[in-house]
Design a protein around this motif. Structure first.
Motif, PDB file in Angstrom:
ATOM      1  N   GLN A   1       0.829  -1.212   0.000  1.00 37.07           N
ATOM      2  CA  GLN A   1       0.000   0.000   0.000  1.00 37.07           C
ATOM      3  C   GLN A   1       0.863   1.262   0.000  1.00 37.07           C
ATOM      4  O   GLN A   1       0.539   2.262   0.635  1.00 37.07           O
TER       5      GLN A   1
ATOM      6  N   HIS B   1       2.436   3.722  -4.884  1.00 33.25           N
ATOM      7  CA  HIS B   1       1.985   4.961  -5.523  1.00 33.25           C
ATOM      8  C   HIS B   1       2.682   6.199  -4.968  1.00 33.25           C
ATOM      9  O   HIS B   1       2.581   7.280  -5.545  1.00 33.25           O
TER      10      HIS B   1
ATOM     11  N   ALA C   1      -1.534  -4.446  -2.159  1.00 26.42           N
ATOM     12  CA  ALA C   1      -2.341  -3.235  -2.034  1.00 26.42           C
ATOM     13  C   ALA C   1      -3.816  -3.594  -1.928  1.00 26.42           C
ATOM     14  O   ALA C   1      -4.205  -4.766  -2.038  1.00 26.42           O
ATOM     15  N   TYR C   2      -4.626  -2.565  -1.716  1.00 31.00           N
ATOM     16  CA  TYR C   2      -6.079  -2.727  -1.733  1.00 31.00           C
ATOM     17  C   TYR C   2      -6.687  -1.404  -2.178  1.00 31.00           C
ATOM     18  O   TYR C   2      -6.222  -0.322  -1.814  1.00 31.00           O
ATOM     19  N   ALA C   3      -7.695  -1.507  -3.027  1.00 34.30           N
ATOM     20  CA  ALA C   3      -8.462  -0.326  -3.398  1.00 34.30           C
ATOM     21  C   ALA C   3      -9.353   0.059  -2.212  1.00 34.30           C
ATOM     22  O   ALA C   3      -9.365  -0.613  -1.186  1.00 34.30           O
TER      23      ALA C   3
ATOM     24  N   ASN D   1      -3.067   9.865  -7.040  1.00 37.72           N
ATOM     25  CA  ASN D   1      -2.659   8.570  -6.500  1.00 37.72           C
ATOM     26  C   ASN D   1      -3.797   7.576  -6.389  1.00 37.72           C
ATOM     27  O   ASN D   1      -3.645   6.399  -6.706  1.00 37.72           O
ATOM     28  N   ARG D   2      -4.949   8.025  -5.892  1.00 39.68           N
ATOM     29  CA  ARG D   2      -6.029   7.081  -5.647  1.00 39.68           C
ATOM     30  C   ARG D   2      -6.497   6.377  -6.917  1.00 39.68           C
ATOM     31  O   ARG D   2      -6.741   5.168  -6.887  1.00 39.68           O
TER      32      ARG D   2
ATOM     33  N   THR E   1      -4.724   5.454  -9.309  1.00 39.54           N
ATOM     34  CA  THR E   1      -3.706   4.438  -9.573  1.00 39.54           C
ATOM     35  C   THR E   1      -3.990   3.174  -8.774  1.00 39.54           C
ATOM     36  O   THR E   1      -3.874   2.054  -9.288  1.00 39.54           O
ATOM     37  N   ILE E   2      -4.383   3.331  -7.517  1.00 37.63           N
ATOM     38  CA  ILE E   2      -4.723   2.170  -6.695  1.00 37.63           C
ATOM     39  C   ILE E   2      -6.034   1.552  -7.162  1.00 37.63           C
ATOM     40  O   ILE E   2      -6.157   0.333  -7.278  1.00 37.63           O
ATOM     41  N   ASP E   3      -7.015   2.404  -7.438  1.00 39.58           N
ATOM     42  CA  ASP E   3      -8.339   1.898  -7.789  1.00 39.58           C
ATOM     43  C   ASP E   3      -8.363   1.181  -9.133  1.00 39.58           C
ATOM     44  O   ASP E   3      -9.297   0.427  -9.420  1.00 39.58           O
TER      45      ASP E   3
ATOM     46  N   TYR F   1      -3.136  -0.601 -10.089  1.00 40.53           N
ATOM     47  CA  TYR F   1      -1.778  -0.281 -10.539  1.00 40.53           C
ATOM     48  C   TYR F   1      -1.565  -0.541 -12.033  1.00 40.53           C
ATOM     49  O   TYR F   1      -0.421  -0.686 -12.488  1.00 40.53           O
TER      50      TYR F   1
END
Length: 297
Positions: A137, A140, A166-168, A205-206, A208-210, A213
């Protein structure tokens, strides 16, 4: 058995700090400032989602060789992932730029583990010595990616494995309650911060996680695996998780604590679910995922 880092280990960390001249206040984009407060580090350890044994074993099984020597966890924070992976390897090194996060890290009995303050862009090991390297996590934050991955490839053995855990954003299963979360996520936090603002990159950034990646330029072919998990937590636990978000911390800092959106959000969720107590259980879904590549030569 897992125990929090003791006084002796904290003394060792202080020695490293003194010897290296490491200064958390100068780290990338103020990340240490957002995550480095002692109370914040403890909350991060207590309320952030935990990775499952299935995730760990699935990823470790991807190592193309039988070596289980050196494992390094970059941006390890309070060791949330570090302590879970350590039993699979002979030596474990957790690295983070926040000294206060490291003081909340854990040592697993019977494991050769060490936590040190340092930079993801100057990993303190010789080239070609690492069997497994992770970021949980935190990938990013590690811009520019090209510089970070260059350092990853330097320290990995041929055939060594890199994995981003990671986790969304954890969502509420109830649709009406989820509407309140989306208003908080996209509205309150999303509108509060603009791209390039010092201290946080929420809007850049968010996504990218959601998107798991998918927009990161990995240097090798990757395997992405998703592990959606549903669980029940209390309303208070979920609110405390939200309080660990960097954008929330930045919002409070800018408003000097006067513009806290959590009480209203909590009220809206409890009203949507007809709940009266903050220890009531709510069902959430956490979109865990991993992205891995092998340092093939």
């Amino acid at each position: 058995m897992t125990t929090l880092v003791g006084h002796k280990v904290r003394e060792n960390l202080n020695e490293v700090l003194n010897d290296s001249g490491f200064n958390p206040s100068t780290t990338v984009d103020g990340r240490a400032d957002l995550f480095g407060h002692v109370g914040q580090a403890a909350m991060y350890r207590e309320f952030r989602p935990q990775y499952s044994k299935q995730m760990i074993e699935t990823v470790v099984s991807r190592l193309p060789h039988s070596d289980r020597g050196l494992y390094i966890d970059i941006a390890c924070g309070p060791g949330t992932l570090t302590e879970l992976v350590a039993p699979y390897f002979s030596k474990t090194l957790g690295i983070d730029q926040s000294f206060e996060q490291l003081k909340c890290a854990a040592i697993v009995d019977g494991c050769d583990m060490e936590y040190v303050p340092g930079s993801a862009f100057a990993i303190p090991v010789e080239s070609g010595k690492v069997d497994f390297l992770t970021v949980a996590q935190g990938l990013h934050w590690l811009l520019p990616y090209e510089d970070f991955f260059s350092e990853v490839l330097r320290v990995l053995k041929p055939g060594g494995l890199f994995t981003a855990f990671a986790y969304a954003f954890p969502r509420l299963v109830n649709p009406e309650a989820q509407k309140a979360i989306e208003g908080f996520y996209f509205g309150v936090l999303g509108s509060h911060l603009s791209p390039g603002q010092p201290g946080c990159r929420w809007e850049t950034n968010r996504p990218t996680i959601d998107c798991f990646y998918a927009d990161i330029p990995f240097p090798k072919e990757v395997i992405t695996t998703k592990y959606p998990e549903r669980k029940w937590v209390t309303v208070q636990h979920y609110m405390n998780y939200l309080k660990t978000l960097s954008a929330y911390r930045s919002l409070l800092r800018r408003s000097e604590g006067k513009d806290d959106p959590i009480p209203k959000l909590q009220s809206d969720i409890m009203e949507a679910l007809s709940l009266e107590a903050t220890d009531s259980l709510i069902e959430i879904e956490i979109p865990f995922f991993t992205v891995s590549f092998v340092n093939s030569v």
